[in-house]
Design a protein around this motif. Sequence first.
Motif, PDB file in Angstrom:
ATOM      1  N   THR A   1       0.808  -1.231   0.000  1.00 43.18           N
ATOM      2  CA  THR A   1       0.000   0.000   0.000  1.00 43.18           C
ATOM      3  C   THR A   1       0.841   1.281   0.000  1.00 43.18           C
ATOM      4  O   THR A   1       0.292   2.360   0.121  1.00 43.18           O
ATOM      5  CB  THR A   1      -1.020   0.070   1.166  1.00 43.18           C
ATOM      6  OG1 THR A   1      -0.343   0.307   2.400  1.00 43.18           O
ATOM      7  CG2 THR A   1      -1.889  -1.182   1.236  1.00 43.18           C
ATOM      8  N   GLN A   2       2.153   1.181  -0.123  1.00 43.79           N
ATOM      9  CA  GLN A   2       3.019   2.364  -0.144  1.00 43.79           C
ATOM     10  C   GLN A   2       3.533   2.606  -1.561  1.00 43.79           C
ATOM     11  O   GLN A   2       3.638   1.660  -2.338  1.00 43.79           O
ATOM     12  CB  GLN A   2       4.191   2.178   0.822  1.00 43.79           C
ATOM     13  CG  GLN A   2       3.792   1.968   2.248  1.00 43.79           C
ATOM     14  CD  GLN A   2       2.979   3.109   2.808  1.00 43.79           C
ATOM     15  OE1 GLN A   2       3.199   4.271   2.484  1.00 43.79           O
ATOM     16  NE2 GLN A   2       2.005   2.783   3.639  1.00 43.79           N
TER      17      GLN A   2
ATOM     18  N   ASP B   1       8.894   3.128   2.808  1.00 43.88           N
ATOM     19  CA  ASP B   1       7.695   3.914   3.090  1.00 43.88           C
ATOM     20  C   ASP B   1       7.960   5.358   2.728  1.00 43.88           C
ATOM     21  O   ASP B   1       9.091   5.837   2.795  1.00 43.88           O
ATOM     22  CB  ASP B   1       7.347   3.805   4.584  1.00 43.88           C
ATOM     23  CG  ASP B   1       6.104   4.598   4.962  1.00 43.88           C
ATOM     24  OD1 ASP B   1       5.154   4.660   4.159  1.00 43.88           O
ATOM     25  OD2 ASP B   1       6.087   5.166   6.067  1.00 43.88           O
ATOM     26  N   ASP B   2       6.916   6.070   2.333  1.00 45.01           N
ATOM     27  CA  ASP B   2       7.010   7.527   2.189  1.00 45.01           C
ATOM     28  C   ASP B   2       6.584   8.135   3.519  1.00 45.01           C
ATOM     29  O   ASP B   2       5.636   7.669   4.140  1.00 45.01           O
ATOM     30  CB  ASP B   2       6.147   8.034   1.034  1.00 45.01           C
ATOM     31  CG  ASP B   2       4.668   7.712   1.165  1.00 45.01           C
ATOM     32  OD1 ASP B   2       4.326   6.681   1.790  1.00 45.01           O
ATOM     33  OD2 ASP B   2       3.847   8.475   0.631  1.00 45.01           O
ATOM     34  N   GLN B   3       7.318   9.137   3.974  1.00 40.11           N
ATOM     35  CA  GLN B   3       7.032   9.757   5.264  1.00 40.11           C
ATOM     36  C   GLN B   3       7.195  11.264   5.182  1.00 40.11           C
ATOM     37  O   GLN B   3       7.842  11.786   4.274  1.00 40.11           O
ATOM     38  CB  GLN B   3       7.959   9.208   6.351  1.00 40.11           C
ATOM     39  CG  GLN B   3       7.705   7.768   6.683  1.00 40.11           C
ATOM     40  CD  GLN B   3       8.406   7.344   7.961  1.00 40.11           C
ATOM     41  OE1 GLN B   3       8.973   8.155   8.682  1.00 40.11           O
ATOM     42  NE2 GLN B   3       8.351   6.064   8.233  1.00 40.11           N
ATOM     43  N   HIS B   4       6.618  11.930   6.181  1.00 39.24           N
ATOM     44  CA  HIS B   4       6.831  13.371   6.313  1.00 39.24           C
ATOM     45  C   HIS B   4       8.306  13.598   6.613  1.00 39.24           C
ATOM     46  O   HIS B   4       8.893  12.915   7.461  1.00 39.24           O
ATOM     47  CB  HIS B   4       5.956  13.944   7.434  1.00 39.24           C
ATOM     48  CG  HIS B   4       4.504  13.819   7.126  1.00 39.24           C
ATOM     49  ND1 HIS B   4       3.835  14.711   6.320  1.00 39.24           N
ATOM     50  CD2 HIS B   4       3.597  12.881   7.485  1.00 39.24           C
ATOM     51  CE1 HIS B   4       2.578  14.334   6.195  1.00 39.24           C
ATOM     52  NE2 HIS B   4       2.399  13.228   6.896  1.00 39.24           N
ATOM     53  N   CYS B   5       8.898  14.549   5.978  1.00 41.08           N
ATOM     54  CA  CYS B   5      10.347  14.768   6.070  1.00 41.08           C
ATOM     55  C   CYS B   5      10.808  15.250   7.442  1.00 41.08           C
ATOM     56  O   CYS B   5      11.998  15.197   7.726  1.00 41.08           O
ATOM     57  CB  CYS B   5      10.781  15.763   4.994  1.00 41.08           C
ATOM     58  SG  CYS B   5      10.389  15.210   3.323  1.00 41.08           S
ATOM     59  N   GLY B   6       9.922  15.683   8.297  1.00 38.36           N
ATOM     60  CA  GLY B   6      10.308  16.205   9.599  1.00 38.36           C
ATOM     61  C   GLY B   6      10.425  15.160  10.692  1.00 38.36           C
ATOM     62  O   GLY B   6      10.754  15.490  11.828  1.00 38.36           O
TER      63      GLY B   6
END
Length: 146
Positions: free
Chosen positions: A102-103, A125-130
């Motif tokens: 699902t990523q 996984d894609d994640q928020h960069c912070g």
Amino acid sequence: MKLLTVSALLCAVIALTTAARQHHVEKRAICCPHGWTKACESVNANLASVRNIRDYYFIRKVIYHATHANGETWIGGSDGQVERYWFWIDGTRFSYTRWCHTQPDNFLGNQNCMTMNWLGQDCWDDQHCGIRHPYVCVKNMLSFLG
């Protein structure tokens, strides 16, 4: 900033299989907000790109040896320029992928940075960069000669 370096013999072997790159892992977690590549750039390196399955498992092994875990770790993939168009920060072609099921999902928007070992799994996984995670830098060994 303390970087863990792969042994000289191992670097020589890596140079033959991954186009003369040296690998580093930062043990302490950092935040990757605006300018998230600067930690690697400060040592004349880039966040790691993964061009094939050999690169992937080598980087995973480096992470495990440095941290004694398969924790989430920043690598150099991003879709921050154009949503859903993933590229490697060092400019190499994005031809190998290892996304988790699902990523990438861009959950709640703005997930423009890539980690590997998502939730301890053998995938990306894609994640928020912070978000704070360790990261892997790759440096061209030719830069040591001049």
